[in-house]
Motif scaffolding. Structure first.
Motif, PDB file in Angstrom:
ATOM      1  N   ASP A  73      -1.946  12.205  -9.763  1.00  0.00           N
ATOM      2  CA  ASP A  73      -1.833  10.843 -10.263  1.00  0.00           C
ATOM      3  C   ASP A  73      -0.442  10.279 -10.004  1.00  0.00           C
ATOM      4  N   PRO A  74      -0.364   9.066  -9.447  1.00  0.00           N
ATOM      5  CA  PRO A  74       0.948   8.468  -9.219  1.00  0.00           C
ATOM      6  C   PRO A  74       1.653   8.142 -10.535  1.00  0.00           C
ATOM      7  N   VAL A  75       2.969   8.282 -10.555  1.00  0.00           N
ATOM      8  CA  VAL A  75       3.757   7.935 -11.735  1.00  0.00           C
ATOM      9  C   VAL A  75       4.468   6.597 -11.559  1.00  0.00           C
ATOM     10  N   TYR A  76       4.554   6.116 -10.316  1.00  0.00           N
ATOM     11  CA  TYR A  76       5.204   4.830 -10.047  1.00  0.00           C
ATOM     12  C   TYR A  76       4.566   4.198  -8.815  1.00  0.00           C
ATOM     13  N   LEU A  77       4.269   2.903  -8.921  1.00  0.00           N
ATOM     14  CA  LEU A  77       3.719   2.132  -7.800  1.00  0.00           C
ATOM     15  C   LEU A  77       4.488   0.824  -7.677  1.00  0.00           C
ATOM     16  N   LYS A  78       4.745   0.420  -6.455  1.00  0.00           N
ATOM     17  CA  LYS A  78       5.280  -0.915  -6.173  1.00  0.00           C
ATOM     18  C   LYS A  78       4.381  -1.512  -5.101  1.00  0.00           C
ATOM     19  N   ASN A  79       3.843  -2.698  -5.395  1.00  0.00           N
ATOM     20  CA  ASN A  79       2.928  -3.376  -4.474  1.00  0.00           C
ATOM     21  C   ASN A  79       3.416  -4.781  -4.162  1.00  0.00           C
ATOM     22  N   LEU A  80       3.135  -5.230  -2.961  1.00  0.00           N
ATOM     23  CA  LEU A  80       3.301  -6.628  -2.592  1.00  0.00           C
ATOM     24  C   LEU A  80       1.955  -7.276  -2.886  1.00  0.00           C
ATOM     25  N   GLU A  81       1.945  -8.205  -3.836  1.00  0.00           N
ATOM     26  CA  GLU A  81       0.715  -8.853  -4.294  1.00  0.00           C
ATOM     27  C   GLU A  81       0.666 -10.262  -3.716  1.00  0.00           C
ATOM     28  N   ILE A  82      -0.423 -10.586  -3.037  1.00  0.00           N
ATOM     29  CA  ILE A  82      -0.590 -11.876  -2.376  1.00  0.00           C
ATOM     30  C   ILE A  82      -1.787 -12.599  -2.989  1.00  0.00           C
ATOM     31  N   GLY A  83      -1.534 -13.766  -3.585  1.00  0.00           N
ATOM     32  CA  GLY A  83      -2.608 -14.579  -4.139  1.00  0.00           C
ATOM     33  C   GLY A  83      -3.117 -15.563  -3.107  1.00  0.00           C
ATOM     34  N   LEU A  84      -4.428 -15.704  -3.039  1.00  0.00           N
ATOM     35  CA  LEU A  84      -5.065 -16.588  -2.059  1.00  0.00           C
ATOM     36  C   LEU A  84      -5.823 -17.710  -2.762  1.00  0.00           C
ATOM     37  N   SER A  85      -5.825 -18.877  -2.140  1.00  0.00           N
ATOM     38  CA  SER A  85      -6.623 -19.990  -2.650  1.00  0.00           C
ATOM     39  C   SER A  85      -8.093 -19.742  -2.318  1.00  0.00           C
ATOM     40  N   SER A  86      -8.961 -20.607  -2.801  1.00  0.00           N
ATOM     41  CA  SER A  86     -10.396 -20.450  -2.534  1.00  0.00           C
ATOM     42  C   SER A  86     -10.727 -20.587  -1.047  1.00  0.00           C
ATOM     43  N   ASP A  87      -9.847 -21.221  -0.276  1.00  0.00           N
ATOM     44  CA  ASP A  87     -10.070 -21.310   1.165  1.00  0.00           C
ATOM     45  C   ASP A  87      -9.187 -20.327   1.943  1.00  0.00           C
ATOM     46  N   SER A  88      -8.771 -19.238   1.275  1.00  0.00           N
ATOM     47  CA  SER A  88      -8.068 -18.105   1.891  1.00  0.00           C
ATOM     48  C   SER A  88      -6.708 -18.441   2.489  1.00  0.00           C
ATOM     49  N   VAL A  89      -5.950 -19.280   1.794  1.00  0.00           N
ATOM     50  CA  VAL A  89      -4.570 -19.592   2.174  1.00  0.00           C
ATOM     51  C   VAL A  89      -3.650 -18.951   1.133  1.00  0.00           C
ATOM     52  N   VAL A  90      -2.557 -18.334   1.594  1.00  0.00           N
ATOM     53  CA  VAL A  90      -1.619 -17.681   0.684  1.00  0.00           C
ATOM     54  C   VAL A  90      -0.940 -18.732  -0.194  1.00  0.00           C
ATOM     55  N   ILE A  91      -1.074 -18.567  -1.513  1.00  0.00           N
ATOM     56  CA  ILE A  91      -0.465 -19.513  -2.453  1.00  0.00           C
ATOM     57  C   ILE A  91       0.558 -18.850  -3.368  1.00  0.00           C
ATOM     58  N   ASP A  92       0.560 -17.509  -3.400  1.00  0.00           N
ATOM     59  CA  ASP A  92       1.474 -16.821  -4.301  1.00  0.00           C
ATOM     60  C   ASP A  92       1.849 -15.460  -3.716  1.00  0.00           C
ATOM     61  N   VAL A  93       3.120 -15.086  -3.865  1.00  0.00           N
ATOM     62  CA  VAL A  93       3.613 -13.807  -3.361  1.00  0.00           C
ATOM     63  C   VAL A  93       4.483 -13.188  -4.452  1.00  0.00           C
ATOM     64  N   ASN A  94       4.138 -11.973  -4.865  1.00  0.00           N
ATOM     65  CA  ASN A  94       4.880 -11.288  -5.922  1.00  0.00           C
ATOM     66  C   ASN A  94       5.048  -9.813  -5.602  1.00  0.00           C
ATOM     67  N   ILE A  95       6.045  -9.220  -6.210  1.00  0.00           N
ATOM     68  CA  ILE A  95       6.225  -7.773  -6.170  1.00  0.00           C
ATOM     69  C   ILE A  95       5.850  -7.260  -7.551  1.00  0.00           C
ATOM     70  N   LYS A  96       4.895  -6.357  -7.606  1.00  0.00           N
ATOM     71  CA  LYS A  96       4.432  -5.795  -8.875  1.00  0.00           C
ATOM     72  C   LYS A  96       4.786  -4.315  -8.915  1.00  0.00           C
ATOM     73  N   GLU A  97       5.347  -3.899 -10.043  1.00  0.00           N
ATOM     74  CA  GLU A  97       5.693  -2.490 -10.235  1.00  0.00           C
ATOM     75  C   GLU A  97       4.943  -1.953 -11.442  1.00  0.00           C
ATOM     76  N   PHE A  98       4.466  -0.721 -11.308  1.00  0.00           N
ATOM     77  CA  PHE A  98       3.709  -0.057 -12.369  1.00  0.00           C
ATOM     78  C   PHE A  98       4.298   1.327 -12.584  1.00  0.00           C
ATOM     79  N   LYS A  99       4.613   1.634 -13.833  1.00  0.00           N
ATOM     80  CA  LYS A  99       5.072   2.979 -14.187  1.00  0.00           C
ATOM     81  C   LYS A  99       4.049   3.583 -15.133  1.00  0.00           C
ATOM     82  N   HIS A 100       3.662   4.805 -14.847  1.00  0.00           N
ATOM     83  CA  HIS A 100       2.657   5.496 -15.681  1.00  0.00           C
ATOM     84  C   HIS A 100       3.339   6.518 -16.547  1.00  0.00           C
TER      85      HIS A 100
END
Length: 100
Positions: A73-100
């Motif tokens: 099981d991973p203890v730490y994750l960092k992801n590049l999260e990309i939000g898309l509009s309903s017509d598949s255009v990038v509208i949001d870009v975030n870095i998300k980190e998760f610690k378990h």
């Protein structure tokens, strides 16, 4: 910081970990305009995102860092999260980190 280069970004190491992504993340965030790209353009730039079937259908993820503890099981994750509009255009870009 390392300059973004698609083949290095998509290179997988042991355990499916991407050894170059964390070094390139700052360059992507600062020098590559992701907002406004279509999903197809995003994939042309970064490659196919990871498939997380249990998340928002209008969001795609690129795993940047995965650190494991003493088991599978991973203890730490960092992801590049990309939000898309309903017509598949990038509208949001975030870095998300998760610690378990």
């Amino acid at each position: 910081m390392k300059k973004f280069e698609k083949s290095a970004w998509n290179e997988k190491g042991d355990l499916g970990i991407y050894p170059n992504r964390d070094k390139m993340l700052k360059d992507i965030m600062n020098n590559h305009r992701l907002r406004g790209l279509t999903y197809t353009q995003l994939v042309e730039l970064l490659g196919e995102p990871e498939d997380y079937s249990d998340v928002n259908p209008n969001t795609v993820y690129y795993n940047v860092v995965t650190e494991y503890g003493r088991d599978i099981d991973p203890v730490y994750l960092k992801n590049l999260e990309i939000g898309l509009s309903s017509d598949s255009v990038v509208i949001d870009v975030n870095i998300k980190e998760f610690k378990h």
